[in-house]
Design a protein around this motif. Sequence first.
Motif, PDB file in Angstrom:
ATOM      1  N   ARG A 174      44.257  12.810  37.029  1.00  0.00           N
ATOM      2  CA  ARG A 174      44.630  13.602  38.207  1.00  0.00           C
ATOM      3  C   ARG A 174      46.146  13.740  38.292  1.00  0.00           C
ATOM      4  NH1 ARG A 174      45.874  13.068  43.735  1.00  0.00           N
ATOM      5  NH2 ARG A 174      44.609  14.393  45.075  1.00  0.00           N
ATOM      6  N   ASP A 175      46.597  14.943  38.565  1.00  0.00           N
ATOM      7  CA  ASP A 175      48.018  15.210  38.796  1.00  0.00           C
ATOM      8  C   ASP A 175      48.149  15.801  40.193  1.00  0.00           C
ATOM      9  OD1 ASP A 175      50.619  16.211  38.952  1.00  0.00           O
ATOM     10  OD2 ASP A 175      50.670  16.711  36.820  1.00  0.00           O
ATOM     11  N   GLY A 176      48.375  14.922  41.160  1.00  0.00           N
ATOM     12  CA  GLY A 176      48.462  15.357  42.546  1.00  0.00           C
ATOM     13  C   GLY A 176      49.611  16.302  42.806  1.00  0.00           C
ATOM     14  N   ALA A 177      50.720  16.114  42.093  1.00  0.00           N
ATOM     15  CA  ALA A 177      51.885  16.978  42.289  1.00  0.00           C
ATOM     16  C   ALA A 177      51.584  18.423  41.899  1.00  0.00           C
ATOM     17  CB  ALA A 177      53.072  16.451  41.482  1.00  0.00           C
ATOM     18  N   GLU A 178      50.809  18.598  40.835  1.00  0.00           N
ATOM     19  CA  GLU A 178      50.438  19.946  40.379  1.00  0.00           C
ATOM     20  C   GLU A 178      49.153  20.436  41.029  1.00  0.00           C
ATOM     21  OE1 GLU A 178      50.182  20.490  36.180  1.00  0.00           O
ATOM     22  OE2 GLU A 178      52.176  19.691  35.811  1.00  0.00           O
ATOM     23  N   TYR A 226      38.623  24.115  29.867  1.00  0.00           N
ATOM     24  CA  TYR A 226      38.641  23.037  30.856  1.00  0.00           C
ATOM     25  C   TYR A 226      39.754  22.013  30.666  1.00  0.00           C
ATOM     26  CZ  TYR A 226      34.018  24.948  31.718  1.00  0.00           C
ATOM     27  OH  TYR A 226      32.978  25.799  31.999  1.00  0.00           O
ATOM     28  N   SER A 227      40.746  22.294  29.862  1.00  0.00           N
ATOM     29  CA  SER A 227      41.808  21.307  29.653  1.00  0.00           C
ATOM     30  C   SER A 227      42.584  21.016  30.929  1.00  0.00           C
ATOM     31  CB  SER A 227      42.756  21.746  28.534  1.00  0.00           C
ATOM     32  OG  SER A 227      43.432  22.939  28.907  1.00  0.00           O
ATOM     33  N   THR A 228      42.703  22.001  31.797  1.00  0.00           N
ATOM     34  CA  THR A 228      43.343  21.815  33.099  1.00  0.00           C
ATOM     35  C   THR A 228      42.509  22.551  34.140  1.00  0.00           C
ATOM     36  OG1 THR A 228      45.536  21.731  32.079  1.00  0.00           O
ATOM     37  CG2 THR A 228      45.456  22.148  34.436  1.00  0.00           C
ATOM     38  N   ILE A 229      42.101  21.813  35.171  1.00  0.00           N
ATOM     39  CA  ILE A 229      41.319  22.441  36.228  1.00  0.00           C
ATOM     40  C   ILE A 229      41.937  22.098  37.587  1.00  0.00           C
ATOM     41  CG2 ILE A 229      39.152  22.555  34.959  1.00  0.00           C
ATOM     42  CD1 ILE A 229      38.248  20.043  36.339  1.00  0.00           C
ATOM     43  N   PRO A 230      41.837  23.004  38.542  1.00  0.00           N
ATOM     44  CA  PRO A 230      42.405  22.742  39.870  1.00  0.00           C
ATOM     45  C   PRO A 230      41.606  21.660  40.608  1.00  0.00           C
ATOM     46  CG  PRO A 230      41.509  24.981  39.735  1.00  0.00           C
ATOM     47  CD  PRO A 230      41.285  24.334  38.412  1.00  0.00           C
ATOM     48  N   LEU A 231      42.293  20.897  41.451  1.00  0.00           N
ATOM     49  CA  LEU A 231      41.631  19.846  42.220  1.00  0.00           C
ATOM     50  C   LEU A 231      40.559  20.391  43.158  1.00  0.00           C
ATOM     51  CD1 LEU A 231      44.596  17.479  43.132  1.00  0.00           C
ATOM     52  CD2 LEU A 231      42.678  16.998  41.611  1.00  0.00           C
ATOM     53  N   ASP A 232      40.714  21.630  43.594  1.00  0.00           N
ATOM     54  CA  ASP A 232      39.724  22.200  44.502  1.00  0.00           C
ATOM     55  C   ASP A 232      38.580  22.912  43.766  1.00  0.00           C
ATOM     56  OD1 ASP A 232      41.121  24.407  43.613  1.00  0.00           O
ATOM     57  OD2 ASP A 232      41.638  25.155  45.594  1.00  0.00           O
ATOM     58  N   SER A 233      38.501  22.713  42.455  1.00  0.00           N
ATOM     59  CA  SER A 233      37.436  23.313  41.661  1.00  0.00           C
ATOM     60  C   SER A 233      36.084  22.688  42.030  1.00  0.00           C
ATOM     61  CB  SER A 233      37.704  23.064  40.163  1.00  0.00           C
ATOM     62  OG  SER A 233      36.585  23.434  39.389  1.00  0.00           O
ATOM     63  N   ARG A 234      35.033  23.438  41.794  1.00  0.00           N
ATOM     64  CA  ARG A 234      33.670  22.921  42.043  1.00  0.00           C
ATOM     65  C   ARG A 234      33.171  22.113  40.843  1.00  0.00           C
ATOM     66  NH1 ARG A 234      29.824  27.323  44.092  1.00  0.00           N
ATOM     67  NH2 ARG A 234      28.702  25.491  44.801  1.00  0.00           N
TER      68      ARG A 234
END
Length: 76
Positions: free
Chosen positions: A41-45, A64-72
Amino acid sequence: AAMAQVVLRLAAVETVEDITGILADAGLAAIGADGGAIAVRDGAEGTVHLTMTPSLGASAQRRYSTIPLDSRLPAA
């Protein structure tokens, strides 16, 4: 014995990338997994970065290498 080797390798690392690389390689093999992903997890990004084994395929690695925290997606 395999897990002990993983722990010894982890004790010497200096970066998150080193940790995820060891876990995705030797760690998953030590538990008998054919493949998997390690999420960081990268909270800053506002993202989750996934380190995936090649067995998951290049398409999954790109998508899927980077997904947003609000992703389902479950990893978020």
